[in-house]
Enzyme design. Structure first.
Site, PDB file in Angstrom:
ATOM      1  CB  VAL A 162     -36.564  12.748 -46.485  1.00  0.00           C
ATOM      2  CG1 VAL A 162     -37.797  13.207 -48.274  1.00  0.00           C
ATOM      3  CG2 VAL A 162     -35.668  12.661 -46.652  1.00  0.00           C
ATOM      4  N   GLY A 163     -39.395  13.674 -44.403  1.00  0.00           N
ATOM      5  CA  GLY A 163     -40.908  13.624 -44.274  1.00  0.00           C
ATOM      6  C   GLY A 163     -41.394  15.928 -43.938  1.00  0.00           C
TER       7      GLY A 163
ATOM      8  CE1 TYR B 242     -29.378   2.771 -43.033  1.00  0.00           C
ATOM      9  CE2 TYR B 242     -31.273   2.341 -41.292  1.00  0.00           C
ATOM     10  CZ  TYR B 242     -30.581   2.524 -42.729  1.00  0.00           C
ATOM     11  OH  TYR B 242     -30.859   4.085 -43.574  1.00  0.00           O
TER      12      TYR B 242
ATOM     13  CG  ASN C  72     -23.426  10.517 -45.195  1.00  0.00           C
ATOM     14  OD1 ASN C  72     -23.733   9.348 -45.743  1.00  0.00           O
ATOM     15  ND2 ASN C  72     -23.028  10.602 -43.760  1.00  0.00           N
TER      16      ASN C  72
HETATM   17  O1  GFB Z   1     -23.051  11.030 -39.625  1.00  0.00           O
HETATM   18  P1  GFB Z   1     -22.545   9.744 -39.016  1.00  0.00           P
HETATM   19  O2  GFB Z   1     -22.928   8.658 -38.521  1.00  0.00           O
HETATM   20  O3  GFB Z   1     -22.719   8.732 -40.467  1.00  0.00           O
HETATM   21  O4  GFB Z   1     -20.781   9.935 -39.563  1.00  0.00           O
HETATM   22  P2  GFB Z   1     -21.993   7.773 -41.385  1.00  0.00           P
HETATM   23  C1  GFB Z   1     -20.019  10.731 -40.369  1.00  0.00           C
HETATM   24  C2  GFB Z   1     -18.786  10.620 -39.707  1.00  0.00           C
HETATM   25  O5  GFB Z   1     -18.728  11.749 -39.074  1.00  0.00           O
HETATM   26  C3  GFB Z   1     -17.958   9.267 -39.589  1.00  0.00           C
HETATM   27  C4  GFB Z   1     -17.627  11.545 -37.827  1.00  0.00           C
HETATM   28  O6  GFB Z   1     -16.529   9.919 -39.779  1.00  0.00           O
HETATM   29  C5  GFB Z   1     -17.782  10.494 -37.513  1.00  0.00           C
HETATM   30  O7  GFB Z   1     -16.874   9.182 -37.227  1.00  0.00           O
HETATM   31  N1  GFB Z   1     -18.108  12.585 -36.119  1.00  0.00           N
HETATM   32  C6  GFB Z   1     -17.201  13.011 -35.805  1.00  0.00           C
HETATM   33  C7  GFB Z   1     -19.766  11.805 -35.896  1.00  0.00           C
HETATM   34  N2  GFB Z   1     -18.652  13.616 -34.809  1.00  0.00           N
HETATM   35  C8  GFB Z   1     -19.667  12.974 -34.855  1.00  0.00           C
HETATM   36  C9  GFB Z   1     -20.552  13.303 -34.154  1.00  0.00           C
HETATM   37  O8  GFB Z   1     -20.675  13.517 -33.240  1.00  0.00           O
HETATM   38  N3  GFB Z   1     -21.304  12.232 -34.230  1.00  0.00           N
HETATM   39  C10 GFB Z   1     -21.401  10.764 -35.351  1.00  0.00           C
HETATM   40  N4  GFB Z   1     -22.770  10.208 -35.984  1.00  0.00           N
HETATM   41  N5  GFB Z   1     -21.107  11.481 -36.466  1.00  0.00           N
HETATM   42  C11 GFB Z   1     -24.050   6.298 -41.431  1.00  0.00           C
HETATM   43  C12 GFB Z   1     -24.761   5.473 -41.056  1.00  0.00           C
HETATM   44  O9  GFB Z   1     -23.064   6.498 -41.345  1.00  0.00           O
HETATM   45  O10 GFB Z   1     -24.125   7.028 -43.031  1.00  0.00           O
HETATM   46  C13 GFB Z   1     -26.351   6.075 -41.546  1.00  0.00           C
HETATM   47  O11 GFB Z   1     -25.357   5.177 -39.655  1.00  0.00           O
HETATM   48  C14 GFB Z   1     -26.671   6.601 -42.457  1.00  0.00           C
HETATM   49  O12 GFB Z   1     -27.437   4.479 -41.306  1.00  0.00           O
HETATM   50  C15 GFB Z   1     -25.654   7.646 -43.207  1.00  0.00           C
HETATM   51  O13 GFB Z   1     -27.153   5.461 -43.152  1.00  0.00           O
HETATM   52  C16 GFB Z   1     -25.814   7.898 -44.839  1.00  0.00           C
HETATM   53  O14 GFB Z   1     -21.908   8.493 -42.974  1.00  0.00           O
HETATM   54  O15 GFB Z   1     -20.907   7.378 -40.968  1.00  0.00           O
END
Ligand code: GFB
Length: 308
Positions: A14-15, A131, A160
């Site tokens: 966002v920065g 977190y 997100n």
């Molecule tokens: O983006 P993400 O890590 O955030 O995961 P969260 C969102 C969804 O994407 C989950 C799927 O259902 C993951 O299983 N996914 C699929 C993946 N492929 C991938 C991948 O390669 N990497 C990741 N990371 N996910 C976040 C919080 O949770 O929500 C943060 O961890 C933040 O701290 C954000 O608050 C708003 O939505 O699950």
């Protein structure tokens, strides 16, 4: 030296978007300027700059993977930097400060759609409890400071966020940057594209440029005790998201869903009625357009991107 606006965490997602808006008389600080987990260092930068207003973006964040591994680090460092920034701002006589949580800090078992009033009605999802509890204290500290010292501190809760200059780490990044990075790799290597989990979870994504615009608007127009959710309210499945990203990038290979990886929360739809009351005509960047701009930035910047 009195600046009008101080932005913490300005090297992040966002920065980067706020810098594009080029607000006047603004100090964009990063961890090179101060270690915000150290009060002395934080107080020094606030005493020197004496900002009138603050957009507090600095946070230790990660995607699902990062949150599950680093619950202790994420709790400790976020508690420290939030405590220090809000206290240093008070001592420096800051008139208005906005800080940010995210919708993943809401209770795991919650009435949907998520409403700002539900924030403390139960434990967060186990995947990011460190977190989430640290971030919830931003709302508590802001309310406590407003109560005792009349500090005009407000808190926004975006869903997100994604966009240029995100963390593109394949292990610690959020889904959009991770999939863009992994898709780029799969194309160069002629491999399948692996996607975590089932592809069934639903998420609401908001473009970083929209959050930057809303942050500046809220600074001048919002002073409620309660936080405000920032989202378009439009849900999309991870499957649909992956198909949109691969379509934009021209990936022709197979999508493989890795069931050994967690889905995290299956959905977390948010109630956007408060934002709509304040800004009924605000237009969020459509997901496809935001993804096109993010992919373009990634391809023109790679490999000089965070988490490469
Ligand atoms: O983006 P993400 O890590 O955030 O995961 P969260 C969102 C969804 O994407 C989950 C799927 O259902 C993951 O299983 N996914 C699929 C993946 N492929 C991938 C991948 O390669 N990497 C990741 N990371 N996910 C976040 C919080 O949770 O929500 C943060 O961890 C933040 O701290 C954000 O608050 C708003 O939505 O699950």
């Amino acid at each position: 030296m009195n600046t009008d606006l101080l932005v913490t965490g300005s090297a992040g997602l966002v920065g980067h978007a706020l810098r594009q808006l080029d607000p006047p008389d603004t100090a964009f600080i990063t961890r090179e300027h101060a270690d915000l987990t150290d009060f002395g260092s934080t107080n020094t930068v606030f005493s020197l700059l004496r900002p009138r207003r603050v957009v507090h973006l600095a946070a230790v964040v990660g995607g699902l993977g990062g949150n599950m591994i680093h619950s202790g680090e994420y709790f400790r460092n976020n508690i420290l930097l939030n405590l220090n920034v809000l206290e240093a701002a008070r001592l420096a006589g800051v008139e208005k400060l906005i800080s940010f949580m995210s919708t993943c800090v809401f209770p795991d078992r919650c009435q949907y759609p998520l409403n700002e009033a539900f924030l403390h009605h139960g434990p967060p999802h186990p995947s990011n409890f460190g977190y989430a509890y640290a971030k919830r204290m931003l709302e508590v500290q802001s309310a406590a400071y407003r109560n005792e010292w009349n500090s005009d501190y407000i808190v926004a809760i975006p869903t997100n966020i994604y966009g240029p200059n995100d963390n593109f780490s394949l292990t610690d990044g959020h889904v959009i940057p991770s999939l863009i990075h992994r898709c780029h790799q799969a194309m160069r290597r002629g491999e399948d594209l692996v996607i975590w989990g089932s592809g069934k979870p639903l998420r609401e994504f908001v473009y970083s440029g929209d959050i930057a615009r809303l942050a500046l608007w809220l600074l001048d127009n919002y002073n409620e005790d309660q936080p405000i959710i920032l989202s378009s309210g439009i849900e999309v499945s991870i499957m649909e998201l992956a198909e949109t990203i691969t379509g934009i990038m021209g990936f022709k290979g197979r999508l493989v869903f890795d069931a050994t990886k967690p889905d995290g929360q299956l959905r977390k739809p948010s109630d956007v009625s408060k934002l709509q009351r304040y800004l009924p005509d605000f237009e969020f960047t459509p997901l496809r357009k935001g993804l096109e701009q993010t992919v373009e930035w990634f391809l023109s910047s790679y490999p000089q991107v965070r988490g490469a």
